[in-house]
Design a protein around this motif. Sequence first.
Motif, mmCIF file in Angstrom:
data_model
loop_
_atom_site.group_PDB
_atom_site.id
_atom_site.type_symbol
_atom_site.label_atom_id
_atom_site.label_comp_id
_atom_site.label_asym_id
_atom_site.label_seq_id
_atom_site.Cartn_x
_atom_site.Cartn_y
_atom_site.Cartn_z
ATOM 1 N N LYS A 208 35.381 49.522 31.368
ATOM 2 C CA LYS A 208 35.663 50.516 32.402
ATOM 3 C C LYS A 208 36.333 49.900 33.629
ATOM 4 N N THR A 209 36.769 48.654 33.498
ATOM 5 C CA THR A 209 37.347 47.935 34.625
ATOM 6 C C THR A 209 38.838 48.221 34.743
ATOM 7 N N HIS A 210 39.287 48.502 35.968
ATOM 8 C CA HIS A 210 40.699 48.700 36.265
ATOM 9 C C HIS A 210 41.156 47.592 37.215
ATOM 10 N N LEU A 211 42.441 47.540 37.456
ATOM 11 C CA LEU A 211 42.953 46.711 38.542
ATOM 12 C C LEU A 211 42.437 47.272 39.863
ATOM 13 N N GLY A 212 42.393 46.453 40.849
ATOM 14 C CA GLY A 212 41.939 46.928 42.154
ATOM 15 C C GLY A 212 40.451 46.735 42.351
ATOM 16 N N ASN A 213 39.893 47.476 43.317
ATOM 17 C CA ASN A 213 38.496 47.326 43.736
ATOM 18 C C ASN A 213 38.238 45.894 44.205
ATOM 19 N N PHE A 214 39.071 45.452 45.142
ATOM 20 C CA PHE A 214 38.959 44.084 45.675
ATOM 21 C C PHE A 214 37.847 44.041 46.724
ATOM 22 N N SER A 215 36.613 44.011 46.267
ATOM 23 C CA SER A 215 35.465 44.145 47.169
ATOM 24 C C SER A 215 34.438 43.032 47.010
ATOM 25 N N TYR A 216 34.772 41.973 46.268
ATOM 26 C CA TYR A 216 33.768 40.975 45.922
ATOM 27 C C TYR A 216 34.252 39.578 46.300
ATOM 28 N N GLU A 217 33.414 38.846 47.013
ATOM 29 C CA GLU A 217 33.752 37.475 47.387
ATOM 30 C C GLU A 217 33.459 36.541 46.217
ATOM 31 N N GLY A 218 34.326 35.546 46.062
ATOM 32 C CA GLY A 218 34.186 34.639 44.935
ATOM 33 C C GLY A 218 33.937 33.210 45.369
ATOM 34 N N LEU A 219 33.152 32.492 44.581
ATOM 35 C CA LEU A 219 32.976 31.052 44.791
ATOM 36 C C LEU A 219 33.026 30.375 43.431
ATOM 37 N N ALA A 220 33.416 29.111 43.432
ATOM 38 C CA ALA A 220 33.565 28.381 42.178
ATOM 39 C C ALA A 220 33.282 26.906 42.417
ATOM 40 N N ARG A 221 33.113 26.169 41.318
ATOM 41 C CA ARG A 221 32.924 24.723 41.395
ATOM 42 C C ARG A 221 34.050 24.049 40.616
ATOM 43 N N SER A 244 48.411 42.285 33.169
ATOM 44 C CA SER A 244 48.736 42.803 31.842
ATOM 45 C C SER A 244 47.499 43.144 31.014
ATOM 46 N N SER A 245 46.304 42.752 31.493
ATOM 47 C CA SER A 245 45.083 42.944 30.706
ATOM 48 C C SER A 245 44.300 44.184 31.093
ATOM 49 N N PHE A 246 44.566 44.729 32.275
ATOM 50 C CA PHE A 246 43.788 45.873 32.745
ATOM 51 C C PHE A 246 44.726 46.960 33.267
ATOM 52 N N PRO A 247 44.348 48.219 33.089
ATOM 53 C CA PRO A 247 45.212 49.315 33.563
ATOM 54 C C PRO A 247 45.058 49.534 35.066
ATOM 55 N N ALA A 248 46.050 50.178 35.658
ATOM 56 C CA ALA A 248 45.948 50.586 37.056
ATOM 57 C C ALA A 248 44.955 51.734 37.168
ATOM 58 N N PRO A 249 44.300 51.900 38.308
ATOM 59 C CA PRO A 249 43.368 53.015 38.473
ATOM 60 C C PRO A 249 44.100 54.351 38.346
ATOM 61 N N PRO A 250 43.409 55.415 37.938
ATOM 62 C CA PRO A 250 44.049 56.730 37.841
ATOM 63 C C PRO A 250 44.702 57.117 39.176
ATOM 64 N N GLY A 251 45.940 57.591 39.084
ATOM 65 C CA GLY A 251 46.656 57.994 40.291
ATOM 66 C C GLY A 251 47.436 56.876 40.942
ATOM 67 N N PHE A 252 47.318 55.639 40.443
ATOM 68 C CA PHE A 252 48.055 54.502 40.979
ATOM 69 C C PHE A 252 48.918 53.903 39.872
ATOM 70 N N SER A 253 50.044 53.369 40.246
ATOM 71 C CA SER A 253 50.950 52.779 39.265
ATOM 72 C C SER A 253 50.810 51.257 39.273
ATOM 73 N N LEU A 254 51.166 50.640 38.163
ATOM 74 C CA LEU A 254 51.150 49.190 38.073
ATOM 75 C C LEU A 254 52.125 48.581 39.081
#
Length: 823
Positions: A208-221, A244-254
Motif C-alpha cells: 500500500k506504499t506510494h511515493l511521497g509521505n516524507f514524514s520519517y527521519e532516518g538514521l543508519a550505520r 520506478s518501484s512505487f506508484p505516485a499517490p492518487p491525484g499526483f503524477s510521477l
Amino acid sequence: MESFKNELKQVLRRLGRAPMFTAITLITLAAGVGANTVVFSVLEGVLLKPLPYPKPDELIGVWLSAPGIQLKEFELSPSDYFIFREQNRTLQDIGLYAGDSVSVTGIAEPEQVRGLRVTDGTLPLLGISPMLGRTFTKQDDSPGAPETMMLTYGYWRRKFGGDSSVIGRNIIVDGKSRQIIGVLPQRFHFLDQEDPAVITPFQFDRNKTHLGNFSYEGLARLQAGVTVEQVNVDVARMLPIVMSSFPAPPGFSLKLFEDAHIGPNARPLKRDVVGDVSSVLWVLMGSIGMVLLIACANVANLLLVRVEGRRQELAVRGALGASRARIAADLLVESVILGLLGSAVGLGLAYAALRVLAAIAPAGLPRVREIGIDGRVLLFTLLISLLASILFGSLPIIKYAGVRLSTGIREGGRALSQSKEQHRARSVLVVVQVALALVLLICSGLMIRTFRALTSVNPGFAGPAALQTFRISIPGTMVKENEQVVRAQEEIMHRLAAIPGVGSVGVISMLPMTGGGWHDPIFIENHTYAEGELPPLRTFRFISPEYLDTVGTPLVAGREITWNDTYKKIPVAMVSENLAREYWQDASAALGKRIRVSSKDDWREIIGVVGDVYDEGVSKPATTSVYWPLLMDHFESDDSMSMREVAFVIRSSRTGSESLLNEVRQAIWSLNPNLPLADVHALDFYYQRSMARTSFTLIMLGVAGSMALLLGVVGIYGVIAYSVSQRTREIGVRMALGAQQQTLTAMFVRHGLVLTGIGVACGLAVAIVVMRLMSSLLFKVSPVDPVAYGAASLGLVATASLASYLPSRRAATVDPVEALRAE
C-alpha cells in the motif's frame, strides 16, 4: 624535592602575609576561570563529546533534498526506506523513527504520553537492548502482526511500579490492545528528543506504499571504511529505483516527483542532534575567553604592584648569589600557585553555576543532560589555569627578575615619583582591559537590541499568556465516522465555553510556534506554471470557527470558515495575507480565487484572508499558510477526511490555574472518559520558547559583559589609586606651590580618561571586525549598529570616569607638609 617544598612553604607564607592581595587575586581568577569552565562544559557536552552510542562515528542521519521545490533538506518516505534497506551497498542497516503522542487508557485516569515509532532495526543501530523482555523483530514490524510495544524505564517505574511481570501484559494504546514485550534500560535516551513513555513499531505495508509521505527521519550505520560522501553517491543511485518501484499517490503524477529533483543529503548523526547551536556556543566561548584575558590583565597589574614593593628584596637576593633564573622561577611558582588556587575556587563556582544553567538553559539547547564536569573539563580547567599563570606572571618576571642591587636598594629606599617607564606596563594592561570590556559590552548591546526587535514583532496572535492550550486525539477505534469526530470536537468546545471565566474557545490542527505540521504545495486556478515548475510548500492549518477570534489573529479580508461550511463540506479555504500578496498583490483580490492540492481534489474558493502568523518563531519570516475546514471531501485524494488530533485554545482570565484545568478535564471526560489531555501549556510557553535561545545568549553575554566591565573598572581604579600613592611627594610640592585641589583631582581623572579613550578606540576597531561573527545571531540589527556601539562606549567612559575620580579625590586630601617631611 626538599628544595621545592621549602620554596612552596615560603610562597604560601608570603601570600598569607598579604591576605588582601591574595583574596582579590583569587576572586578575580576564580571568576575568569570559573566562567570559562562553565562555557567549556556546555561546549564540550554539546559539540565535542561523541554521541553516547557504540562507535558513534559510524552513525549518520539520512535525509533528502529537493532543489526543484526549494527544499534543502526533508525526511524520508516508506518507499525510500524499503529500497534503501534492501539495495544499499554502503550501510550496515537503516531505520526510520518519528515522535508521536498516544493515549493510554484502562489504567487509572486516561493519559496522553509521548510515544516513539520506529522500524525494527532502529534501536539495534544505536546499540540499545532492553533491560527486560525483548526488542522488536521484523515480525513485529510487519503489517497484520500482533500489536506490540516497549516501555521506557521511567514510565515503567511510574505507571507499573517497576513490576517485572508487566512483560506479556496488554494495555490499551490509542484504542488498540498492545502487548508489552520489553522495558528499556534507565540509561536509554533516544538522540536528543524528549524521553518517550512507549515505543511502537511502524508496520509499513509495502503493498500500500506510494511515493511521497516524507514524514520519517532516518538514521543508519556505515559499513567499515565507508564515508558519508560514498553513502550520498549510493543514495543517488537508488533514488531512480525508488521512483520506478512505487506508484505516485492518487491525484499526483510521477512527473511531479521528477521535477522536484530529489537528491541525497546524508550527514553525521551528531549534526542532527546538535543542530545549529554551534555558532552560539563558539561566540559565548570567545566572549568568556575575553573575560579570562581581562582577569589575567588585572592580576598582572596586582602582581606588578606587589613585585615593585619587593624590588629591594629581589636585589639583595641577587647580590647574595641568586641567579636571574632562580628569581624568575620563584616568581613563576607564586603565579602558578595563585592560578591553581584560583582555578580550584573557580571550579567550585562552575559546579554551582552549571546546576543553575541546567535550569535556565533554553529548550532548544541540545544534549543538556550530557553537560557536566568530567575529565576533559578538568583537564581544560588545569590548562587554562596554567596558561593564565604564565600570562599574568610573565610580566613581573620580565620586568623585575633581573633587578640590580644598586637600583633596587636606591628605589626601595625612597618614595620618589615613578617614571613613565614604570607606569607604562600597567597602563598598557588597563588599555587592554578596557578594549576587551568594550567588545563584550557591544556584544551584550547587540543582543539587547536583537531581543527588543524580536519582542516588537507581532507574532500574529494576541495575549498568549491568557491562552490555555492542550491537545486531544480521537482515534478511529473510538469514533469511526469523520463527521462524528468533528461533532465531538464542537461539543467539547461548547462545554469548555460554559466554564466560568472562559471567554472563547477554538480548535486548530497545529498551534503556532510548535513546529511540524502539514506542508504541501497548492495549485492556483488559471495560474500558468513553467515547464518543470512546482509550487513552493505551504503550511496547512485546519481550524474551527471562533479560532481566529480566540487567538486574536486578524481577518484582513472576507469572512471566516463557519460550521455550515464545515458540515456541508462546502469547498472553501482561507489564505494568509503574505500568500495573497504573493499571487494577487492585494489581500482583497484573493477573494473568490480557487486553489487545490492535487488533480483529484475539488477546487476550493478563497473566502477569507488571514493576518500573517510567525509559526516558526518571530526571528524567521512568517509562513505562507492555507486554512482549511476540519471536515472535507475530496482532499489530498481522500474521499473524506477529518482532523482527529487537534489543539484546543481557551482564552480565559484563569489560564494556568489548576482549578481551570480540573474543570476542563471534567468537561471533556463528561463527554468521553477516555480522552486524555496532552501538551497542556499556555500559548505563551511556545512564544517564549521561540525566543529562548536569544534569551539564553543575552543572559550569558550580559554576565560576561558585566564581569568585564567590573574587572575593567577595578583595573582603572587600581592604576589611578596606585599612581596617587606613588606621587605623594609630587602632590605635596604642587600644593605647596599653590596648586588647587580641583586641579590635582582633574589631573588624575584626566590620566584615567586618556587610558579609557585609547582602550575605547582600540575596542571599537576590534569590535567592528569581531561582530561580523555574530551576524547570524542578530535580528534586524546591524553588526555595526551605532546605538549599541555608542551606548557601550558612553557607558564604559562614564563608569571609568567614576573609577578614576574616586581615588583621585585622595590627592586633594594630601597634607603638603607631611608629604615633604616624609621624603
